[in-house]
Motif scaffolding. Structure first.
Motif, PDB file in Angstrom:
ATOM      1  N   ALA A 266       7.901 -80.254 120.108  1.00  9.62           N
ATOM      2  CA  ALA A 266       6.648 -79.891 119.456  1.00  9.62           C
ATOM      3  C   ALA A 266       6.536 -78.375 119.290  1.00  9.62           C
ATOM      4  O   ALA A 266       7.444 -77.619 119.648  1.00  9.62           O
ATOM      5  N   SER A 267       5.422 -77.936 118.729  1.00  2.74           N
ATOM      6  CA  SER A 267       5.060 -76.520 118.653  1.00  2.74           C
ATOM      7  C   SER A 267       3.600 -76.383 119.034  1.00  2.74           C
ATOM      8  O   SER A 267       2.803 -77.329 118.908  1.00  2.74           O
ATOM      9  N   LEU A 268       3.238 -75.188 119.472  1.00  2.00           N
ATOM     10  CA  LEU A 268       1.880 -74.925 119.931  1.00  2.00           C
ATOM     11  C   LEU A 268       1.151 -74.104 118.877  1.00  2.00           C
ATOM     12  O   LEU A 268       1.585 -72.999 118.535  1.00  2.00           O
ATOM     13  N   ASP A 269       0.056 -74.657 118.325  1.00  2.00           N
ATOM     14  CA  ASP A 269      -0.777 -73.927 117.366  1.00  2.00           C
ATOM     15  C   ASP A 269      -1.964 -73.370 118.132  1.00  2.00           C
ATOM     16  O   ASP A 269      -2.974 -74.052 118.316  1.00  2.00           O
ATOM     17  N   GLN A 273      -5.802 -74.517 118.228  1.00  2.00           N
ATOM     18  CA  GLN A 273      -5.921 -75.208 119.507  1.00  2.00           C
ATOM     19  C   GLN A 273      -5.398 -76.638 119.411  1.00  2.00           C
ATOM     20  O   GLN A 273      -6.036 -77.600 119.859  1.00  2.00           O
ATOM     21  N   GLU A 274      -4.198 -76.771 118.816  1.00  2.00           N
ATOM     22  CA  GLU A 274      -3.574 -78.072 118.623  1.00  2.00           C
ATOM     23  C   GLU A 274      -2.097 -78.027 119.007  1.00  2.00           C
ATOM     24  O   GLU A 274      -1.466 -76.969 118.975  1.00  2.00           O
ATOM     25  N   HIS A 392       5.735 -72.228 129.033  1.00  2.00           N
ATOM     26  CA  HIS A 392       4.921 -72.744 130.129  1.00  2.00           C
ATOM     27  C   HIS A 392       3.472 -73.008 129.717  1.00  2.00           C
ATOM     28  O   HIS A 392       2.700 -73.628 130.465  1.00  2.00           O
ATOM     29  N   ARG A 393       3.075 -72.561 128.524  1.00  2.00           N
ATOM     30  CA  ARG A 393       1.730 -72.872 128.044  1.00  2.00           C
ATOM     31  C   ARG A 393       1.593 -74.351 127.701  1.00  2.00           C
ATOM     32  O   ARG A 393       0.503 -74.921 127.798  1.00  2.00           O
TER      33      ARG A 393
END
Length: 420
Positions: A266-269, A273-274, A392-393
């Motif tokens: 995945a990726s962190l937006d 906040q998704e 780690h987020r």
């Protein structure tokens, strides 16, 4: 008519000429490559937007060029006289057939261009792999405006049109580098300019380090049976013209593990906040080349067998070393793999390639004594150390440990891996 260099992409203000593909007197057709430029981590081609005869070449190999700079003069052939044909050269992509021609894309923010008359046809600026992806996703390329070099349509453009994802947000500006001391006070020095690959590495690694709080988890796998299986089928692979390497097995094992742990794919937006989960598995493989580290992408790894992966890996790695990769072939990875086992080392901490959230590093396998409960004795086994660096987020330590144990279990069961 002066031919000017098009926009080279976001934040790209100059490039180096590494190949001039035409000479004075050559006839060129629309879409035919004219120049090879080194920009970021790829050598890319600049196609002709119109046909004609080359009157004068204004640049040479080694020149630094910028968007909007004239690099060629074209003239129309008088009286329909034939000019000497351009010799075919080996290139990453061939111009698309005229059956798929369409109006040339305008800049991204420009208003829609008027339709051209049927006789004014131009090529769709897209690689064969992009055309195939567009067909699979049902995207009409004639309606897209490319955001790549010279308006070329990229994989991201196609996926965005299909509603499968948006462009990644721009990186935050980096802090200015501190000024170096005057090293000549202590002795002689010499300087050499960074290559395009090294400049790109500096940018991407600085961005990754600034964006991602990274942690590395270390583990190892018993690959004794896997190595025996690899050797068993190595000759059969060689007869077909490619080498069966451990990396091919690693790719397949990673695909199976990523399916079981989708968070790592995945990726962190942060802005929205998704979490962006990707329903495809494209793995970037780090390749050591004379020009620096390049990371071509193997697509749809989960849909391919080990032998096909080995063949594709060899082909794309060779083109990476020859600087024949297109920009599209180094974009769109969901996870990365760096295998240093062929060189040496017992472990290392690879850096996550943002906006990915994890990367696997593999070191050299070694024979070690492992306890065999059945024999109640230590037995020699081939053990492969590996390390997983993660964001780690999004990923917790327990998730990383379970991911590594799952991966090790697959590698230690070569029959199950081969049948997957």
């Amino acid at each position: 008519m002066e031919v000017k260099l098009p926009e080279l992409g976001d934040n790209v203000t100059q490039a180096t000429v590494v190949g001039v593909l035409v000479k004075e007197g050559d006839r060129v057709e629309p879409g035919q490559p004219l120049l090879e430029l080194e920009t970021d981590k790829a050598v890319v081609e600049v196609p002709a937007e119109a046909g004609g005869v080359v009157k004068r070449v204004l640049v040479k190999v080694g020149d630094e060029v910028r968007p909007g700079q004239p690099f060629l003069e074209l003239a129309e052939a008088e009286g329909g006289a034939e000019a000497p044909p351009l010799k075919a050269e080996e290139r990453p992509e061939a111009p698309a057939p005229k059956a798929e021609e369409a109006p040339r894309p305008a800049p991204k923010e420009a208003p829609p261009a008027p339709q051209e008359a049927p006789s004014e046809r131009r090529l769709i600026p897209a690689a064969p792999s992009i055309r195939r992806l567009a067909r699979e996703l049902g995207v009409d390329l004639t309606r897209l405006r490319g955001t790549g070099l010279a308006g070329r349509i990229t994989e991201e453009d196609v996926r965005r049109a299909a509603g499968l994802g948006e462009a990644a947000p721009a990186a935050l500006p980096a802090a200015p580098a501190p000024r170096l001391p005057d090293f000549t006070k202590w002795g002689p020095v010499r300087r050499e300019p960074m290559s395009g690959v090294r400049k790109a590495t500096v940018r991407s690694m600085s961005q990754a380090w600034a964006q991602v709080p990274m942690v590395t988890h270390f583990d190892e796998a018993d690959v004794t049976e896997l190595e025996a299986l690899r050797k068993q089928y190595a000759k059969k692979a060689e007869e077909k013209g490619f080498r069966l390497t451990l990396t091919a097995f690693l790719l397949k094992a990673l695909a199976l593990t990523l399916k079981a742990f989708p968070k790592f794919n995945a990726s962190l937006d942060v802005e929205a906040q998704e979490i962006v989960y990707k329903d495809y598995i494209h793995i970037g493989v780090a390749v050591d080349t004379p020009h620096g580290l390049l990371v071509p992408v193997i697509r749809d790894v989960d849909r391919k067998g080990v032998l096909r992966l080995a063949e594709e890996l060899q082909e794309i790695s060779q083109r990476a070393r020859e600087r024949k990769l297109s920009p599209e072939e180094m974009q769109g990875a969901t996870f990365s793999l760096s295998n240093l086992g062929g060189i040496g080392g017992t472990g290392f901490t690879p850096i996550v390639n943002w906006p990915e959230v994890a990367i696997l590093g593999v070191s050299r396998s070694q024979m070690k004594p492992l306890w065999d409960p059945g024999k109640e004795a230590f037995v020699p086994r081939l053990v492969m150390p590996f390390s997983l660096t993660y964001d780690h987020r999004l990923i917790d330590g327990a998730d990383a440990a379970r991911f590594c144990r799952h991966l090790a279990g697959i590698l230690e069961d070569p029959l199950g891996l081969a049948l997957a």
